[in-house]
Design an enzyme around this catalytic site. Sequence first.
Site, PDB file in Angstrom:
ATOM      1  N   HIS A   1       3.150  88.242  37.154  1.00 25.79           N
ATOM      2  CA  HIS A   1       2.485  86.722  37.520  1.00 25.79           C
ATOM      3  C   HIS A   1       3.903  87.078  38.261  1.00 25.79           C
ATOM      4  CE1 HIS A   1      -0.077  86.472  34.458  1.00 25.79           C
ATOM      5  NE2 HIS A   1      -0.696  87.540  34.700  1.00 25.79           N
TER       6      HIS A   1
ATOM      7  N   HIS B   1      -7.623  85.920  39.575  1.00 34.31           N
ATOM      8  CA  HIS B   1      -6.368  86.155  38.547  1.00 34.31           C
ATOM      9  C   HIS B   1      -6.362  87.308  38.795  1.00 34.31           C
ATOM     10  CE1 HIS B   1      -2.950  86.307  35.734  1.00 34.31           C
ATOM     11  NE2 HIS B   1      -3.568  87.485  35.271  1.00 34.31           N
TER      12      HIS B   1
ATOM     13  N   ASP C   1      -2.737  89.763  39.537  1.00 34.98           N
ATOM     14  CA  ASP C   1      -2.338  90.866  38.912  1.00 34.98           C
ATOM     15  C   ASP C   1      -2.489  92.185  39.979  1.00 34.98           C
ATOM     16  OD1 ASP C   1      -1.803  89.749  36.605  1.00 34.98           O
ATOM     17  OD2 ASP C   1      -3.647  90.581  36.145  1.00 34.98           O
TER      18      ASP C   1
ATOM     19  N   HIS D   1      -4.099  97.283  35.176  1.00 32.70           N
ATOM     20  CA  HIS D   1      -2.355  97.521  35.738  1.00 32.70           C
ATOM     21  C   HIS D   1      -2.295  99.220  35.776  1.00 32.70           C
ATOM     22  CE1 HIS D   1      -1.761  93.495  35.329  1.00 32.70           C
ATOM     23  NE2 HIS D   1      -1.982  93.824  33.401  1.00 32.70           N
TER      24      HIS D   1
HETATM   25 ZN   LIG Z   1      -2.366  88.720  34.723  1.00 31.74          ZN
END
Ligand SMILES: [Zn+2]
Length: 318
Positions: free
Chosen positions: A84, A241, A245, A268
């Site tokens: 973030h 969101h 990311d 991720h």
């Molecule tokens: Zn996040």
Amino acid sequence: MAKGCQHTLKKEVKVAGIGLHTGEKVYMTIKPAPQDFGICFKRIDDGKEAIIPATYSNVCFTQLCTTIGIQTSEGMKTVSTIEHLMAALFGLGVDNALIEIHGPEVPSMDGSAAPFYSIMKKAGLRPQNSPRKFLKIKKRVAISIDDKEISIEPANHFLVDFEIDFDHSLIEKQRFISKINSKCFERHIARARTFGFLHEVEYLRKNGFARGGSLENAVVIGENGVLNGDGLRFPDEFVRHKVLDLIGDLYLLGYRILGKVVSKKSGHTLHNALTHELIAQKDAWELVEAHGKWPIPGIFVPSIKEKVEMPHPIPSPA
Ligand SMILES: [Zn+2]
């Protein structure tokens, strides 16, 4: 102001908060850094200082958050949940910064990038002499794991097309498509918070995660809706969101991207896999310098001047 140049902060900013996963109080100072320095973290909490460049090749853990680390004589030194903050640095247009941190995890703040963004915006940006460099995508590179997939292809701007699909009536399918520049980031992405399902919280805590998680720093989804009293910040906050990311994870390439990223349900792990795959395919990208007038520090690229010869697209710390 110099044209198409790199930027750092005008002055240092201090941030304190709780780590989402460790639950520990963390103090952090984001400091200006020289041109071509890139973004580096410096752990200063346990005697021996360790500099950890924020690059994709230093990513060592991608479960629930992105963790970078380096091997030192004292063992592995890591910083978790950097995504973030990385997204905020990207969104504001910070190319060079040194982040001193008293602990193993970036504070979670409100679960979004907005607190980092606004405190750094208030400090202001300082232009530097070196031109800003971009990773220009020349060929499509795609990667998938199970039903998750992500690709990157040539484009004249940084574009994102992100789709999520959750088996929950509150989320289901959400898609966000946009050119990503400073204005878009500030208005549509920075405030989107991290989220989790109530039934996962106990499992996460048992496994050492989300110890600092609360309704203050995450959207928690119960069977019948969001548990947070003031609801959602955007109807599609979840996919926004995920875009946040993605932006933070891709900034670990060390440069802004000229290309279009198309994602279906990526996280991720896949983001990091894409960065490795992209850099490994040397004919899929080139490093270019921007020129032109830059009315606001940010990501918009009016035109491309020339190819820059560099052996590797990742800056090393000064
Ligand atoms: Zn996040």
